[in-house]
Design a protein around this motif. Sequence first.
Motif, short mmCIF file in Angstrom:
data_model
loop_
_atom_site.label_atom_id
_atom_site.label_comp_id
_atom_site.label_asym_id
_atom_site.label_seq_id
_atom_site.Cartn_x
_atom_site.Cartn_y
_atom_site.Cartn_z
N THR A 110 19.93 -18.20 -60.13
CA THR A 110 20.64 -18.96 -59.06
C THR A 110 21.89 -17.91 -58.58
O THR A 110 21.98 -16.87 -59.31
N GLY A 111 22.41 -18.16 -57.36
CA GLY A 111 23.25 -17.26 -56.98
C GLY A 111 23.15 -16.21 -56.17
O GLY A 111 22.79 -15.14 -56.90
N LEU A 112 22.95 -16.17 -54.89
CA LEU A 112 22.66 -15.25 -53.88
C LEU A 112 23.76 -14.40 -53.86
O LEU A 112 24.97 -14.86 -53.51
N SER A 113 23.44 -13.05 -53.99
CA SER A 113 24.40 -12.06 -53.57
C SER A 113 23.72 -10.94 -52.86
O SER A 113 22.45 -10.53 -53.51
N LEU A 114 24.53 -10.30 -51.92
CA LEU A 114 23.84 -9.06 -51.27
C LEU A 114 23.83 -7.93 -52.18
O LEU A 114 22.99 -6.97 -52.14
N MET A 115 24.62 -8.06 -53.30
CA MET A 115 24.83 -6.91 -54.18
C MET A 115 23.61 -6.79 -55.39
O MET A 115 23.65 -5.58 -55.77
N ASP A 116 23.09 -7.63 -55.72
CA ASP A 116 22.03 -7.58 -56.52
C ASP A 116 20.74 -8.37 -56.16
O ASP A 116 19.80 -8.46 -56.84
N ALA A 117 20.44 -8.45 -54.94
CA ALA A 117 19.36 -8.76 -54.43
C ALA A 117 18.23 -8.03 -54.60
O ALA A 117 18.29 -6.78 -55.02
N HIS A 118 16.84 -8.45 -55.09
CA HIS A 118 16.00 -7.65 -55.65
C HIS A 118 15.24 -6.73 -54.56
O HIS A 118 14.61 -5.78 -54.83
N VAL A 119 15.80 -6.86 -53.35
CA VAL A 119 15.26 -5.75 -52.47
C VAL A 119 16.39 -4.66 -52.01
O VAL A 119 16.09 -3.63 -51.60
N GLY A 120 17.30 -4.82 -52.85
CA GLY A 120 18.52 -3.81 -52.71
C GLY A 120 19.61 -4.02 -51.77
O GLY A 120 19.19 -4.67 -50.69
N THR A 121 20.66 -3.50 -51.90
CA THR A 121 21.82 -4.21 -51.15
C THR A 121 21.65 -3.60 -49.69
O THR A 121 21.87 -4.53 -48.76
N PRO A 122 21.21 -2.39 -49.39
CA PRO A 122 21.12 -2.20 -47.86
C PRO A 122 20.11 -2.85 -47.08
O PRO A 122 20.44 -3.36 -45.98
N SER A 123 18.87 -3.07 -47.79
CA SER A 123 17.95 -3.98 -47.25
C SER A 123 18.33 -5.42 -46.84
O SER A 123 18.03 -5.91 -46.09
N ALA A 124 19.22 -5.92 -48.16
CA ALA A 124 19.50 -7.36 -48.01
C ALA A 124 20.55 -7.55 -46.67
O ALA A 124 20.54 -8.47 -46.15
N VAL A 125 21.45 -6.49 -46.69
CA VAL A 125 22.32 -6.61 -45.49
C VAL A 125 21.55 -6.45 -44.33
O VAL A 125 21.75 -7.62 -43.21
N LEU A 126 20.64 -5.81 -44.03
CA LEU A 126 19.73 -5.92 -43.03
C LEU A 126 19.09 -6.99 -42.64
O LEU A 126 18.75 -7.65 -41.40
N ILE A 127 18.44 -7.55 -43.74
CA ILE A 127 17.53 -8.98 -43.49
C ILE A 127 18.56 -10.00 -43.23
O ILE A 127 18.01 -10.71 -42.55
N VAL A 128 19.60 -10.03 -43.82
CA VAL A 128 20.69 -11.11 -43.31
C VAL A 128 20.89 -10.98 -42.21
O VAL A 128 21.24 -12.01 -41.26
N ILE A 129 21.36 -9.96 -41.49
CA ILE A 129 21.51 -9.68 -39.89
C ILE A 129 20.28 -9.93 -39.12
O ILE A 129 20.25 -10.79 -38.32
N ALA A 130 18.92 -9.46 -39.68
CA ALA A 130 17.78 -10.17 -38.87
C ALA A 130 17.57 -11.44 -38.87
O ALA A 130 17.46 -12.30 -37.85
N ALA A 131 17.84 -12.24 -39.88
CA ALA A 131 17.88 -13.64 -40.09
C ALA A 131 18.58 -14.36 -39.44
O ALA A 131 18.50 -15.82 -39.10
N GLY A 132 19.94 -13.98 -39.17
CA GLY A 132 20.95 -14.58 -38.71
C GLY A 132 21.04 -14.41 -37.16
O GLY A 132 21.88 -15.20 -36.54
N LEU A 133 20.03 -13.64 -36.71
CA LEU A 133 20.22 -13.22 -35.27
C LEU A 133 19.95 -14.66 -34.26
O LEU A 133 20.88 -14.76 -33.09
N PRO A 134 19.03 -15.38 -34.74
CA PRO A 134 18.87 -16.69 -33.91
C PRO A 134 20.31 -17.40 -34.10
O PRO A 134 20.40 -18.24 -33.00
N ALA A 135 20.95 -17.67 -35.18
CA ALA A 135 22.08 -18.23 -35.21
C ALA A 135 23.13 -17.71 -34.25
O ALA A 135 23.87 -18.49 -33.71
N ILE A 136 23.07 -16.51 -34.25
CA ILE A 136 24.18 -15.73 -33.56
C ILE A 136 23.93 -16.21 -32.00
O ILE A 136 24.85 -16.49 -31.19
N ILE A 137 22.84 -16.03 -31.44
CA ILE A 137 22.48 -16.24 -30.30
C ILE A 137 22.53 -17.91 -29.99
O ILE A 137 23.32 -18.02 -28.73
N LEU A 138 22.25 -18.54 -30.84
CA LEU A 138 22.39 -19.91 -30.42
C LEU A 138 23.98 -20.28 -30.69
O LEU A 138 24.68 -21.26 -29.94
#
Length: 290
Positions: A36-64
């Motif tokens: 448990t415990g989501l963190s960008l710093m130890d996501a299994h895809v790595g921090t840079p990829s985690a940040v990009l994925i969060v931005i991409a997943a959040g785009l619909p929420a930002i548009i809305l």
Amino acid sequence: MLPQLKHRLVIGLSLVIGGLCWLLALGALTAADGSTGLSLMDAHVGTPSAVLIVIAAGLPAIILGLVTASTGNPLAGTFTVCGSLLLLGSMGGSIDGYLRRTELQAGFRPLAVEAVIWLVLLALVIILIDRLQTKVRPGLNMLATAQHLGTRTELTLPNGPALLAGLITAVAGAFICNLLIQSSDGGHVNGSLLLGFGVAALIGNMAIPQRNPVVILLSPMAVALAAYLWVARSYTTTDALLADLYSHNLLNLALALPIQYASAGITGCVLGVGLAQTLEHVRHTTAVSV
């Protein structure tokens, strides 16, 4: 003052769609061991990829969020973005898993870095939505409502009063949340941050009435940064930190993850500012009628 039914429906639908889209990042943000415990710093895809994925997943929420801000109170945009993020933060669970998979005395420094990342990303989103909502609003006249209390609200670079109101909110929020948080349970932490920062934002906005609550809204991330740095500097050994953790003497603010501050904390601030606007409206109209 609650939004009109039409705008409440827009906000509710936006929260549902935005929350489901944020959930698309759950698998990528989960640690390699699945704990448990989501963190960008130890996501299994790595921090840079985690940040990009969060931005991409959040785009619909930002548009809305832009849609809800453009059709009513500008605060609705921040509420949509961070309120929908709350679903992802809740599904990720408590900080316990993160504490078990990291070297404790050093594990809070990465969380401090993550707090800064969330702070920068959300500041950009909040200001971007505010800049664009006046341009988008004419195209959404069918959904727009003029009966709201945010006509004078501006979410832009802060001035002195805005900084002072944010400082008051941060201090009050840190004090209240540190009292409310009594365990690392995810639901308990999220509820404590919602309530604590809701009350703190109400205090900050009523103490220093002004039009730009952007620092108030971002104050949870400043509290998170300060809490993580405090813990990181206060312990030199894992044993000492573990002793305070198991005896419930660890700073309670450190039991919340950055994503919980970014979702529950900021959502609470939006509710607090909205309540302050309502109380100010009631006070003004009462004074005028008298």
